[in-house]
Design a protein around this motif. Sequence first.
Motif, PDB file in Angstrom:
ATOM      1  N   LEU A  55      34.864  43.250  46.468  1.00 41.58           N
ATOM      2  CA  LEU A  55      34.989  42.802  45.052  1.00 41.58           C
ATOM      3  C   LEU A  55      33.877  42.768  44.416  1.00 41.58           C
ATOM      4  CD1 LEU A  55      37.022  39.466  46.304  1.00 41.58           C
ATOM      5  CD2 LEU A  55      37.841  41.539  44.914  1.00 41.58           C
ATOM      6  N   THR A  58      33.295  46.386  42.999  1.00 47.30           N
ATOM      7  CA  THR A  58      34.189  46.550  42.000  1.00 47.30           C
ATOM      8  C   THR A  58      33.898  45.848  40.738  1.00 47.30           C
ATOM      9  OG1 THR A  58      35.663  45.118  42.975  1.00 47.30           O
ATOM     10  CG2 THR A  58      36.143  47.273  43.581  1.00 47.30           C
ATOM     11  N   GLY A  59      33.598  44.785  40.833  1.00 52.44           N
ATOM     12  CA  GLY A  59      32.877  43.785  39.724  1.00 52.44           C
ATOM     13  C   GLY A  59      31.679  44.738  39.039  1.00 52.44           C
ATOM     14  N   TYR A  61      30.837  47.573  39.241  1.00 52.86           N
ATOM     15  CA  TYR A  61      31.303  49.062  38.765  1.00 52.86           C
ATOM     16  C   TYR A  61      32.216  49.101  37.673  1.00 52.86           C
ATOM     17  CZ  TYR A  61      28.610  50.576  42.898  1.00 52.86           C
ATOM     18  OH  TYR A  61      27.933  50.992  43.842  1.00 52.86           O
ATOM     19  N   GLU A  62      32.698  47.879  37.429  1.00 56.21           N
ATOM     20  CA  GLU A  62      33.805  47.468  36.500  1.00 56.21           C
ATOM     21  C   GLU A  62      35.158  48.247  36.507  1.00 56.21           C
ATOM     22  OE1 GLU A  62      32.488  47.700  32.152  1.00 56.21           O
ATOM     23  OE2 GLU A  62      30.678  46.907  32.897  1.00 56.21           O
ATOM     24  N   LEU A  63      35.532  48.255  38.186  1.00 53.06           N
ATOM     25  CA  LEU A  63      36.682  48.878  38.327  1.00 53.06           C
ATOM     26  C   LEU A  63      37.695  47.826  38.780  1.00 53.06           C
ATOM     27  CD1 LEU A  63      35.210  50.885  41.542  1.00 53.06           C
ATOM     28  CD2 LEU A  63      35.956  51.860  39.061  1.00 53.06           C
ATOM     29  N   ARG A  64      39.042  48.193  38.879  1.00 57.10           N
ATOM     30  CA  ARG A  64      40.046  47.271  39.125  1.00 57.10           C
ATOM     31  C   ARG A  64      40.821  47.337  40.348  1.00 57.10           C
ATOM     32  NH1 ARG A  64      44.382  47.229  34.367  1.00 57.10           N
ATOM     33  NH2 ARG A  64      45.075  48.914  35.616  1.00 57.10           N
ATOM     34  N   ILE A  65      41.167  46.246  41.017  1.00 58.05           N
ATOM     35  CA  ILE A  65      41.876  46.395  42.362  1.00 58.05           C
ATOM     36  C   ILE A  65      43.235  46.101  42.032  1.00 58.05           C
ATOM     37  CG2 ILE A  65      41.966  45.610  44.492  1.00 58.05           C
ATOM     38  CD1 ILE A  65      39.015  45.031  44.667  1.00 58.05           C
ATOM     39  N   LYS A  66      44.237  46.843  42.324  1.00 57.30           N
ATOM     40  CA  LYS A  66      45.603  46.559  42.178  1.00 57.30           C
ATOM     41  C   LYS A  66      46.413  46.336  43.752  1.00 57.30           C
ATOM     42  CE  LYS A  66      49.614  47.829  39.665  1.00 57.30           C
ATOM     43  NZ  LYS A  66      50.175  49.067  38.517  1.00 57.30           N
TER      44      LYS A  66
END
Length: 79
Positions: A55, A58-59, A61-66
Amino acid sequence: MEQFLSNATLGHLLASARRAKRLTQAEAGARIGLSQSRLSVLETDPSSLTVEQLLALTGLYELRIKVLDRAGPPAAAEW
């Protein structure tokens, strides 16, 4: 279409996202409280990656987890 990430794919994705943000491993690690060597390990073999670390990365790197239910969406309710 279902997509699953292997450890190798996840590691590559994290390293690519870091580079896209123009961050070194040391810079990225410092921002989320990890050493450069730990981030290197996670990019090479993310099998020991914690949810908290995922988390944080991803935060950063501005990625999104689905996350999806493998059984699919619940049946539509009839009214």
